[in-house]
Design a protein around this motif. Structure first.
Motif, mmCIF file in Angstrom:
data_model
loop_
_atom_site.group_PDB
_atom_site.id
_atom_site.type_symbol
_atom_site.label_atom_id
_atom_site.label_comp_id
_atom_site.label_asym_id
_atom_site.label_seq_id
_atom_site.Cartn_x
_atom_site.Cartn_y
_atom_site.Cartn_z
ATOM 1 N N ALA A 106 -45.664 -23.727 8.152
ATOM 2 C CA ALA A 106 -44.447 -24.421 7.714
ATOM 3 C C ALA A 106 -44.765 -25.565 6.762
ATOM 4 N N GLY A 107 -46.021 -25.662 6.369
ATOM 5 C CA GLY A 107 -46.435 -26.806 5.570
ATOM 6 C C GLY A 107 -45.829 -26.870 4.194
ATOM 7 N N HIS A 108 -45.347 -25.746 3.667
ATOM 8 C CA HIS A 108 -44.802 -25.728 2.304
ATOM 9 C C HIS A 108 -43.296 -25.946 2.272
ATOM 10 N N GLY A 109 -42.650 -26.041 3.480
ATOM 11 C CA GLY A 109 -41.196 -26.246 3.513
ATOM 12 C C GLY A 109 -40.872 -27.713 3.669
ATOM 13 N N ASP A 110 -39.747 -28.142 3.087
ATOM 14 C CA ASP A 110 -39.365 -29.540 3.247
ATOM 15 C C ASP A 110 -38.604 -29.722 4.543
ATOM 16 N N ASP A 111 -38.639 -30.950 5.076
ATOM 17 C CA ASP A 111 -38.058 -31.216 6.373
ATOM 18 C C ASP A 111 -36.554 -31.005 6.383
ATOM 19 N N GLY A 112 -35.894 -31.301 5.261
ATOM 20 C CA GLY A 112 -34.456 -31.125 5.237
ATOM 21 C C GLY A 112 -34.066 -29.674 5.394
ATOM 22 N N ARG A 113 -34.771 -28.809 4.659
ATOM 23 C CA ARG A 113 -34.467 -27.381 4.773
ATOM 24 C C ARG A 113 -34.771 -26.872 6.173
ATOM 25 N N GLU A 114 -35.871 -27.352 6.768
ATOM 26 C CA GLU A 114 -36.228 -26.931 8.117
ATOM 27 C C GLU A 114 -35.188 -27.382 9.124
ATOM 28 N N ALA A 115 -34.660 -28.575 8.937
ATOM 29 C CA ALA A 115 -33.644 -29.067 9.868
ATOM 30 C C ALA A 115 -32.402 -28.202 9.804
ATOM 31 N N ASP A 116 -32.031 -27.778 8.571
ATOM 32 C CA ASP A 116 -30.878 -26.902 8.431
ATOM 33 C C ASP A 116 -31.125 -25.576 9.125
ATOM 34 N N GLU A 117 -32.362 -25.046 8.973
ATOM 35 C CA GLU A 117 -32.701 -23.793 9.622
ATOM 36 C C GLU A 117 -32.650 -23.946 11.127
ATOM 37 N N ALA A 118 -33.085 -25.089 11.622
ATOM 38 C CA ALA A 118 -33.082 -25.322 13.064
ATOM 39 C C ALA A 118 -31.663 -25.345 13.595
ATOM 40 N N SER A 119 -30.734 -25.922 12.804
ATOM 41 C CA SER A 119 -29.357 -26.015 13.258
ATOM 42 C C SER A 119 -28.702 -24.640 13.333
ATOM 43 N N ALA A 120 -29.096 -23.754 12.407
ATOM 44 C CA ALA A 120 -28.474 -22.437 12.360
ATOM 45 C C ALA A 120 -29.181 -21.414 13.218
ATOM 46 N N ARG A 121 -30.339 -21.759 13.733
ATOM 47 C CA ARG A 121 -31.162 -20.793 14.445
ATOM 48 C C ARG A 121 -30.547 -20.442 15.797
ATOM 49 N N SER A 122 -30.566 -19.167 16.154
ATOM 50 C CA SER A 122 -30.020 -18.746 17.440
ATOM 51 C C SER A 122 -31.150 -18.535 18.420
ATOM 52 N N LEU A 151 -31.945 -24.891 23.078
ATOM 53 C CA LEU A 151 -30.840 -24.670 22.139
ATOM 54 C C LEU A 151 -30.368 -26.002 21.577
ATOM 55 N N ASN A 152 -30.256 -27.005 22.446
ATOM 56 C CA ASN A 152 -29.850 -28.343 22.001
ATOM 57 C C ASN A 152 -30.916 -28.958 21.104
ATOM 58 N N ALA A 153 -32.185 -28.810 21.484
ATOM 59 C CA ALA A 153 -33.275 -29.410 20.705
ATOM 60 C C ALA A 153 -33.381 -28.789 19.319
ATOM 61 N N LEU A 154 -33.191 -27.465 19.218
ATOM 62 C CA LEU A 154 -33.330 -26.778 17.936
ATOM 63 C C LEU A 154 -32.274 -27.216 16.924
ATOM 64 N N ARG A 155 -31.153 -27.750 17.418
ATOM 65 C CA ARG A 155 -30.129 -28.256 16.503
ATOM 66 C C ARG A 155 -30.570 -29.534 15.814
ATOM 67 N N ARG A 156 -31.535 -30.231 16.407
ATOM 68 C CA ARG A 156 -31.929 -31.553 15.897
ATOM 69 C C ARG A 156 -33.412 -31.643 15.567
ATOM 70 N N MET A 157 -34.108 -30.525 15.523
ATOM 71 C CA MET A 157 -35.555 -30.556 15.356
ATOM 72 C C MET A 157 -36.007 -29.484 14.353
ATOM 73 N N PRO A 158 -36.898 -29.819 13.407
ATOM 74 C CA PRO A 158 -37.442 -28.806 12.505
ATOM 75 C C PRO A 158 -38.182 -27.720 13.283
ATOM 76 N N PRO A 159 -38.038 -26.464 12.902
ATOM 77 C CA PRO A 159 -38.700 -25.375 13.627
ATOM 78 C C PRO A 159 -40.210 -25.555 13.757
#
Length: 315
Positions: free
Chosen positions: A291-307, A234-242
């Motif tokens: 996940a190759g077509h997604g940008d890292d910034g968007r992935e990081a946001d998704e990681a932060s919101a992911r439950s 849970l902690n890692a997903l807040r700071r890591m791209p999915p």
């Protein structure tokens, strides 16, 4: 010489975790999960797999209820059907893989089980490159087939069924995440899993469930298999791209094989190690390309919101 700042906040467990690289948090979580499986397998002589599964689910359910405190009011019939199905899949996935653990090496059971989420990822893609990952996974299956004669066929069947249950768990996890916020869906599903496994777990465990030493080991299994990885991931997903998280999770079969070797003395053959490597490569490759077509910034946001209920490995 400078003096320590008296007003500096004490180092809490959460701050300590945030000071560690999220990659290391995921790796420690992986080792914790597989170590919990190794401890569980050592318990099977004194406590049947169904009873160990029940104790593990009970431990994680109590933790999640304390953390999530889900609201049960104003839920539709469809909501309850989805979360009950999710909890049943969670219980069956754990029950089936523990039955496999009791019969075949830990690393082989986890490798076969990992074909479930890998199949979901590949079948849900329309890119040609995923045919390569499917072929790689198929090669691993062929390699396992070359050694299947030395393993209990029933253990292989249980691992295959666990893979199917894991695939169903992933699909129901997504549906639950759409209907329940945060970890509330996972908390309710865990309670459902405890209820589903209670008749079999209590009946097979019998008087052994009253032995405080066995209960303590069951608690250890629950902490290692659920509490520790849940907290770290849970902690890692807040700071890591999915996508990075998914690639790291592909190491699960190798970790299981190594834990089986160290804790249980389970030696794998060259072909079995080759099968493990093929499934790891297929899973990591599929995760990277999906996940190759997604940008890292968007992935990081998704990681932060992911439950955690969206994490296909959160069992």
């Amino acid at each position: 010489m400078s003096t320590p700042d008296r007003h500096q906040a004490p180092l809490s467990p959460r701050r300590a975790a945030e000071a560690v690289s999220p990659v290391w948090l995921v790796l420690v979580g992986i080792v914790s999960v597989q170590t919990g499986a190794g401890v569980a397998k050592n318990l099977f002589d004194a406590l049947p797999p169904a009873a160990v599964v029940w104790l593990r689910l009970l431990t994680s359910a109590v933790l999640l209820l304390l953390v999530a405190r889900p609201v049960l009011r104003a839920r539709s019939r469809a909501d309850w059907l989805v979360v009950i199905g999710y909890g049943t899949a969670l219980a069956m996935m754990n029950f089936l893989i523990y039955q496999a653990f009791a019969r075949i090496p830990l690393g082989i059971a986890v490798t076969i089980e990992y074909l479930g989420p890998l199949a979901i990822a590949i079948l849900g893609s329309r890119r040609r490159i995923d045919l390569l990952w499917a072929g790689m996974a198929g090669l691993g299956v062929v390699a396992l087939g070359l050694e299947s004669g030395s393993m209990d066929p029933l253990g292989i069947v249980f691992a295959v069924l666990a893979a199917a249950a894991w695939a169903g768990y992933i699909l129901l996890s997504a549906a639950t995440g759409q209907r329940f916020s945060g970890t509330s869906g996972l908390a309710i599903a865990s309670v459902v899993g405890v209820v589903v496994m209670a008749p079999m777990g209590v009946a097979q465990g019998g008087a052994a469930l009253l032995d405080w030493r066995l209960l303590l080991f069951g608690l250890v299994v629950g902490v290692l298999s659920s509490v520790v990885p849940y907290t770290l991931e849970l902690n890692a997903l807040r700071r890591m791209p999915p996508r990075v998280f998914g690639v790291l999770m592909s190491l699960q079969p190798a970790a299981a094989a190594l834990v089986g070797l160290v804790l249980l003395g389970e030696l794998l053959t060259v072909w079995q190690w080759f099968a493990v490597a093929c499934v790891i490569a297929a899973s990591a490759g599929s995760t990277r390309t999906s996940a190759g077509h997604g940008d890292d910034g968007r992935e990081a946001d998704e990681a932060s919101a992911r439950s955690p209920s969206e994490d296909p490995r959160d069992r």
